[in-house]
Write an enzyme that holds these catalytic residues in place. Sequence first.
Site, mmCIF file in Angstrom:
data_model
loop_
_atom_site.group_PDB
_atom_site.id
_atom_site.type_symbol
_atom_site.label_atom_id
_atom_site.label_comp_id
_atom_site.label_asym_id
_atom_site.label_seq_id
_atom_site.Cartn_x
_atom_site.Cartn_y
_atom_site.Cartn_z
ATOM 1 N N ALA A 1 0.840 -1.199 0.000
ATOM 2 C CA ALA A 1 0.000 0.000 0.000
ATOM 3 C C ALA A 1 0.870 1.241 0.000
ATOM 4 O O ALA A 1 2.049 1.197 0.350
ATOM 5 C CB ALA A 1 -0.899 0.026 1.244
ATOM 6 N N TYR A 2 0.249 2.341 -0.400
ATOM 7 C CA TYR A 2 0.828 3.674 -0.198
ATOM 8 C C TYR A 2 0.343 4.101 1.184
ATOM 9 O O TYR A 2 -0.864 4.243 1.404
ATOM 10 C CB TYR A 2 0.312 4.620 -1.291
ATOM 11 N N THR A 3 1.267 4.278 2.138
ATOM 12 C CA THR A 3 0.838 4.446 3.535
ATOM 13 C C THR A 3 1.206 5.803 4.158
ATOM 14 O O THR A 3 0.980 5.981 5.350
ATOM 15 C CB THR A 3 1.440 3.323 4.415
ATOM 16 N N THR B 1 -7.864 -0.654 6.568
ATOM 17 C CA THR B 1 -7.511 0.277 7.647
ATOM 18 C C THR B 1 -8.710 0.849 8.398
ATOM 19 O O THR B 1 -9.804 1.000 7.836
ATOM 20 C CB THR B 1 -6.702 1.447 7.030
ATOM 21 N N ASP B 2 -8.447 1.224 9.649
ATOM 22 C CA ASP B 2 -9.400 1.987 10.457
ATOM 23 C C ASP B 2 -9.717 3.344 9.821
ATOM 24 O O ASP B 2 -10.755 3.938 10.104
ATOM 25 C CB ASP B 2 -8.816 2.207 11.870
ATOM 26 N N TYR C 1 -5.853 9.321 1.983
ATOM 27 C CA TYR C 1 -5.430 7.930 2.198
ATOM 28 C C TYR C 1 -6.651 7.044 2.476
ATOM 29 O O TYR C 1 -6.812 5.975 1.877
ATOM 30 C CB TYR C 1 -4.437 7.894 3.374
ATOM 31 N N LYS D 1 -7.995 3.853 0.305
ATOM 32 C CA LYS D 1 -8.143 2.497 0.859
ATOM 33 C C LYS D 1 -9.612 2.038 0.736
ATOM 34 O O LYS D 1 -9.866 0.857 0.479
ATOM 35 C CB LYS D 1 -7.694 2.467 2.324
ATOM 36 N N TRP E 1 -3.062 1.187 13.583
ATOM 37 C CA TRP E 1 -1.888 1.591 14.369
ATOM 38 C C TRP E 1 -0.833 0.471 14.396
ATOM 39 O O TRP E 1 -0.418 0.011 15.459
ATOM 40 C CB TRP E 1 -2.304 1.967 15.783
HETATM 41 N N1 LIG Z 1 0.814 1.474 9.301
HETATM 42 C C1 LIG Z 1 -0.351 1.490 9.918
HETATM 43 O O1 LIG Z 1 -0.485 2.005 11.023
HETATM 44 C C2 LIG Z 1 -1.551 0.846 9.277
HETATM 45 C C3 LIG Z 1 -2.786 0.936 9.919
HETATM 46 C C4 LIG Z 1 -3.895 0.306 9.359
HETATM 47 C C5 LIG Z 1 -3.780 -0.400 8.181
HETATM 48 N N2 LIG Z 1 -2.574 -0.445 7.555
HETATM 49 C C6 LIG Z 1 -2.490 -1.202 6.296
HETATM 50 O O2 LIG Z 1 -1.607 -2.288 6.512
HETATM 51 C C7 LIG Z 1 -0.918 -2.596 5.303
HETATM 52 C C8 LIG Z 1 0.581 -2.555 5.558
HETATM 53 O O3 LIG Z 1 0.912 -1.247 6.005
HETATM 54 P P1 LIG Z 1 2.403 -0.857 6.454
HETATM 55 O O4 LIG Z 1 2.290 0.340 7.303
HETATM 56 O O5 LIG Z 1 3.108 -2.079 6.909
HETATM 57 O O6 LIG Z 1 2.998 -0.421 5.073
HETATM 58 P P2 LIG Z 1 4.493 0.004 4.682
HETATM 59 O O7 LIG Z 1 5.445 -0.271 5.758
HETATM 60 O O8 LIG Z 1 4.394 1.375 4.089
HETATM 61 O O9 LIG Z 1 4.774 -1.045 3.519
HETATM 62 C C9 LIG Z 1 4.000 -1.012 2.353
HETATM 63 C C10 LIG Z 1 4.810 -1.724 1.302
HETATM 64 O O10 LIG Z 1 4.018 -1.750 0.108
HETATM 65 C C11 LIG Z 1 4.903 -1.530 -0.967
HETATM 66 N N3 LIG Z 1 4.173 -1.033 -2.129
HETATM 67 C C12 LIG Z 1 3.640 0.189 -2.325
HETATM 68 N N4 LIG Z 1 3.050 0.245 -3.539
HETATM 69 C C13 LIG Z 1 3.219 -0.982 -4.109
HETATM 70 C C14 LIG Z 1 2.848 -1.550 -5.344
HETATM 71 N N5 LIG Z 1 2.174 -0.838 -6.257
HETATM 72 N N6 LIG Z 1 3.185 -2.826 -5.597
HETATM 73 C C15 LIG Z 1 3.876 -3.567 -4.683
HETATM 74 N N7 LIG Z 1 4.267 -3.084 -3.497
HETATM 75 C C16 LIG Z 1 3.930 -1.797 -3.211
HETATM 76 C C17 LIG Z 1 5.887 -0.506 -0.435
HETATM 77 O O11 LIG Z 1 7.020 -0.504 -1.251
HETATM 78 P P3 LIG Z 1 7.918 0.833 -1.420
HETATM 79 O O12 LIG Z 1 8.717 0.885 -0.157
HETATM 80 O O13 LIG Z 1 8.666 0.559 -2.654
HETATM 81 O O14 LIG Z 1 6.949 1.971 -1.545
HETATM 82 C C18 LIG Z 1 6.132 -1.042 0.970
HETATM 83 O O15 LIG Z 1 7.146 -2.020 0.949
HETATM 84 C C19 LIG Z 1 -1.413 -1.578 4.287
HETATM 85 O O16 LIG Z 1 -2.495 -2.129 3.588
HETATM 86 C C20 LIG Z 1 -1.914 -0.431 5.135
HETATM 87 O O17 LIG Z 1 -2.895 0.327 4.463
HETATM 88 C C21 LIG Z 1 -1.462 0.145 8.062
#
Ligand SMILES: NC(=O)c1ccc[n+]([C@@H]2O[C@H](COP(=O)([O-])OP(=O)(O)OC[C@H]3O[C@@H](n4cnc5c(N)ncnc54)[C@H](OP(=O)(O)O)[C@@H]3O)[C@@H](O)[C@H]2O)c1
Length: 282
Positions: free
Chosen positions: A42-44, A83-84, A107, A111, A132
Site C-alpha cells: 500500500a501507499y501508507t 484500515t481503520d 489515504y 483504501k 496503528w
Molecule cells: N501502518 C499502519 O499504522 C496501518 C494501519 C492500518 C492499516 N494499515 C495497512 O496495513 C498494510 C501494511 O501497512 P504498512 O504500514 O506495513 O505499510 P508500509 O510499511 O508502508 O509497507 C508497504 C509496502 O508496500 C509496498 N508497495 C507500495 N506500492 C506498491 C505496489 N504498487 N506494488 C507492490 N508493493 C507496493 C511498499 O514498497 P515501497 O517501499 O517501494 O513503496 C512497501 O514495501 C497496508 O495495507 C496499510 O494500508 C497500516
Amino acid sequence: MAARREIAITAFTRAQSDISDQTAVAAALAEYRPSLVVNAAAYTNVDRAETETSAAFQANAHGPAVLASACADVEIPLVHISTDYVFDGSKARAYQESDPINPINAYGHSKAAGEAAVRRLHPRHIILRTSWLYGEFGHNFLKTIVRLAQEREELRVVADQRGSPTSTRDLAAAILRIAPRLAMGEKVWETYHFTGSGVTTWHGFASCIVAAQAPLTGRNPRVTTITTAEFPTPARRPANSELDCSLFEQTFGFRARAWAEEVTEITQAVVLAQQGIAAHVA
Ligand SMILES: NC(=O)c1ccc[n+]([C@@H]2O[C@H](COP(=O)([O-])OP(=O)(O)OC[C@H]3O[C@@H](n4cnc5c(N)ncnc54)[C@H](OP(=O)(O)O)[C@@H]3O)[C@@H](O)[C@H]2O)c1
C-alpha cells in the site's frame, strides 16, 4: 511462525511484482500458483497522500483491483489488508464491520476504493481492517518513540485520538488463522476487524513504549499530552479508531494480546536488538 505451521510464504517487493502491473501480477501467480494471496502492499504516507493523491489511488485502489481481478481469474483467494481510516472517527464506541464508512482524508478514500474494488472483482476475498501497526521491522511509531526517547527530555504526544496499537506479529498470526480455514474450503468470505486488544491514545501508546525501554536504556523522558489542534498535520485523522474485533474472534477463535503487553515485549526486543542482544520474540 509460518514455518512452524508448515506454511511456505513467498514475499514480493514492489520491484519484484508491482500490484498495479497486470502482467507482473499474472506472471507471479502463474509461476508460484499460491493457495492464498495476502495483499499488504500500500501507499501508507497518510499526510503525503493529501498531495500525492493519484499515487495513493494507484497503489491503494488500482493495485488491489488488478490483484483481485488476477486472483479471480485463476481462482486464488485474496486476503486484503485495510484500515481503520475508512471511518470518520465520530462514533462513540468501537466500529463494527457493518458501520458505514466515511473517510476524512485522501489515504482513507484510496483504501476505501481498494476495498470496493476487491469486493466487486473477486467473490473469494477477505478484507482485514487493522490499525496503528507497529513491529520490530521497518519504520513505525514504536521505533520512532524508541529513538526520540534517546534524544529528548520531553515527548509531546496527541492524547485525543483513540485507537488500538496492533503488532505486525499479531496481524501475521491472524492471517495464519485464516489460511488453513480457506484451505479447508470454508466460505468465510467477509470483511473483518483485527487489532491489538484494548484501546488507548497515541499518548498512552508512547508512554508504554517509554516505560518499556527505560530499564534497558536508563532514559526516561517526560511524555506530555497535547491535543490534535496543537499538532496540525496535512491530513485529518479520525478521533476514534477503535475497531470491534468480535466477528474475527468468533469466526477464527483468535484475538490479539492486550496491546500494552505486546508493546512492552516488542519495545524491549527493539532496544535489545539495537544494543546487539538478540531477544527471543516468539
Ligand atoms: N501502518 C499502519 O499504522 C496501518 C494501519 C492500518 C492499516 N494499515 C495497512 O496495513 C498494510 C501494511 O501497512 P504498512 O504500514 O506495513 O505499510 P508500509 O510499511 O508502508 O509497507 C508497504 C509496502 O508496500 C509496498 N508497495 C507500495 N506500492 C506498491 C505496489 N504498487 N506494488 C507492490 N508493493 C507496493 C511498499 O514498497 P515501497 O517501499 O517501494 O513503496 C512497501 O514495501 C497496508 O495495507 C496499510 O494500508 C497500516
